[in-house]
Design a protein around this motif. Structure first.
Motif, PDB file in Angstrom:
ATOM      1  N   GLU A  81       0.823  -1.216   0.000  1.00 40.84           N
ATOM      2  CA  GLU A  81       0.000   0.000   0.000  1.00 40.84           C
ATOM      3  C   GLU A  81       0.854   1.261   0.000  1.00 40.84           C
ATOM      4  O   GLU A  81       0.341   2.363  -0.167  1.00 40.84           O
ATOM      5  CB  GLU A  81      -0.794   0.043   1.317  1.00 40.84           C
ATOM      6  CG  GLU A  81      -2.254  -0.269   1.229  1.00 40.84           C
ATOM      7  CD  GLU A  81      -2.879  -0.023   2.598  1.00 40.84           C
ATOM      8  OE1 GLU A  81      -3.206   1.119   2.941  1.00 40.84           O
ATOM      9  OE2 GLU A  81      -3.010  -1.016   3.342  1.00 40.84           O
ATOM     10  N   ALA A  83       2.216   2.456   2.702  1.00 40.85           N
ATOM     11  CA  ALA A  83       1.682   3.198   3.854  1.00 40.85           C
ATOM     12  C   ALA A  83       2.243   2.644   5.158  1.00 40.85           C
ATOM     13  O   ALA A  83       2.725   1.514   5.225  1.00 40.85           O
ATOM     14  CB  ALA A  83       0.160   3.109   3.863  1.00 40.85           C
ATOM     15  N   LEU A 117       7.388   5.506   1.036  1.00 41.67           N
ATOM     16  CA  LEU A 117       5.964   5.476   1.376  1.00 41.67           C
ATOM     17  C   LEU A 117       5.240   6.578   0.614  1.00 41.67           C
ATOM     18  O   LEU A 117       5.818   7.625   0.284  1.00 41.67           O
ATOM     19  CB  LEU A 117       5.779   5.681   2.888  1.00 41.67           C
ATOM     20  CG  LEU A 117       6.418   4.618   3.791  1.00 41.67           C
ATOM     21  CD1 LEU A 117       6.239   4.994   5.263  1.00 41.67           C
ATOM     22  CD2 LEU A 117       5.824   3.236   3.521  1.00 41.67           C
ATOM     23  N   ARG A 119       2.085   7.473   1.871  1.00 42.69           N
ATOM     24  CA  ARG A 119       1.130   8.020   2.840  1.00 42.69           C
ATOM     25  C   ARG A 119       1.545   7.570   4.236  1.00 42.69           C
ATOM     26  O   ARG A 119       1.985   6.428   4.397  1.00 42.69           O
ATOM     27  CB  ARG A 119      -0.258   7.453   2.534  1.00 42.69           C
ATOM     28  CG  ARG A 119      -1.381   8.052   3.310  1.00 42.69           C
ATOM     29  CD  ARG A 119      -2.694   7.336   3.013  1.00 42.69           C
ATOM     30  NE  ARG A 119      -2.926   6.248   3.934  1.00 42.69           N
ATOM     31  CZ  ARG A 119      -3.223   5.004   3.565  1.00 42.69           C
ATOM     32  NH1 ARG A 119      -3.320   4.665   2.309  1.00 42.69           N
ATOM     33  NH2 ARG A 119      -3.421   4.080   4.492  1.00 42.69           N
ATOM     34  N   ASP A 121       0.003   7.496   8.191  1.00 36.45           N
ATOM     35  CA  ASP A 121      -1.198   7.695   9.004  1.00 36.45           C
ATOM     36  C   ASP A 121      -0.834   7.889  10.470  1.00 36.45           C
ATOM     37  O   ASP A 121       0.190   7.370  10.935  1.00 36.45           O
ATOM     38  CB  ASP A 121      -2.109   6.461   8.912  1.00 36.45           C
ATOM     39  CG  ASP A 121      -2.512   6.141   7.487  1.00 36.45           C
ATOM     40  OD1 ASP A 121      -2.724   7.088   6.707  1.00 36.45           O
ATOM     41  OD2 ASP A 121      -2.601   4.943   7.154  1.00 36.45           O
ATOM     42  N   THR A 165      -3.630  12.017   8.293  1.00 39.90           N
ATOM     43  CA  THR A 165      -2.723  11.433   7.321  1.00 39.90           C
ATOM     44  C   THR A 165      -1.908  12.525   6.635  1.00 39.90           C
ATOM     45  O   THR A 165      -2.330  13.685   6.592  1.00 39.90           O
ATOM     46  CB  THR A 165      -3.539  10.577   6.309  1.00 39.90           C
ATOM     47  OG1 THR A 165      -2.648   9.832   5.500  1.00 39.90           O
ATOM     48  CG2 THR A 165      -4.438  11.421   5.450  1.00 39.90           C
TER      49      THR A 165
END
Ligand SMILES: CC(C)(COP(=O)(O)OP(=O)(O)OC[C@H]1O[C@@H](n2cnc3c(N)ncnc32)[C@H](O)[C@@H]1OP(=O)(O)O)[C@@H](O)C(=O)NCCC(=O)NCCS
Length: 172
Positions: A81, A83, A117, A119, A121, A165
């Motif tokens: 992902e 993430a 990455l 994103r 969070d 985020t």
């Protein structure tokens, strides 16, 4: 301000942080180390294992010479992902917007630049205003509200969480 992969000398900082009331209230799954030897084992065995398995990247936070003043970590790394989740804590004497924002910015920059990455969070307890202020200060956008998302490590009560985020172009 600097981050480094934790070394044995950071054990006293980890020991103190793992027992700090605010850290234990607002972070889930914090293991309160019994003694320095336990913190050393975590630093020399557990953290490198998580790093090698691409599961988590932990850093000691340094603010000038002297012992580490806190911890910054990317956990729940999801390469597919692009993430991960970020968290940071500081020992009480080091708490300030300047230090917290620098530590959070540096660990996010590591995630974007070294782990590529897309994103990052963050889940903050809704009643943990300081970390929400710090996140907003460096570009995190509030993206949702998750009722009863996580348990306090000390009281085991459930906290509502604010989900925020940040993407590479918005980190400031
Ligand atoms: C999260 C943490 C690193 C933030 O550290 P910090 O920036 O040193 O926290 P502070 O208490 O200084 O608050 C940050 C800023 O928010 C502001 N702030 C705090 N509470 C506020 C409120 N209710 N409303 C508005 N502003 C607020 C403060 O004024 C401060 O700015 P300043 O330094 O310019 O005065 C620290 O609180 C900590 O280690 N907490 C325990 C672990 C934790 O909760 N980690 C986050 C897990 S997601």
């Amino acid at each position: 301000m600097e981050l480094r992969r934790p070394i044995e000398e950071d054990a006293d900082t980890l020991l103190a942080g793992s027992r700090d009331p605010l850290v234990r209230e607002f972070m889930q799954g914090v293991f309160a180390h019994r003694d320095r030897a336990s913190a050393v084992r975590w630093i020399t065995e557990v953290a490198p294992g998580l790093w090698d398995a691409d599961r988590a990247a932990h850093f000691a936070v340094l603010d000038g010479p002297g012992p580490a003043v806190g911890w910054a970590e990317l956990t729940d790394l999801r390469a597919d992902e692009g993430a991960a989740e970020v968290a940071v804590w500081l020992l009480p004497a080091a708490r300030s917007l300047r230090v917290a924002a620098s530590a959070l910015r540096l660990v996010c920059r590591f995630g974007f630049e070294q782990l590529e990455l897309q994103r990052i969070d963050a889940y903050a307890a809704a009643d943990n205003m300081p970390v929400q202020v710090v996140g907003a200060f460096i570009g995190f956008r509030r993206a949702g509200f998750r009722p009863q998302l996580f348990r306090s490590s000390s009281t085991h009560t459930l906290h509502d969480a604010v989900y925020a985020t940040v993407v590479p172009g918005e980190l400031c």
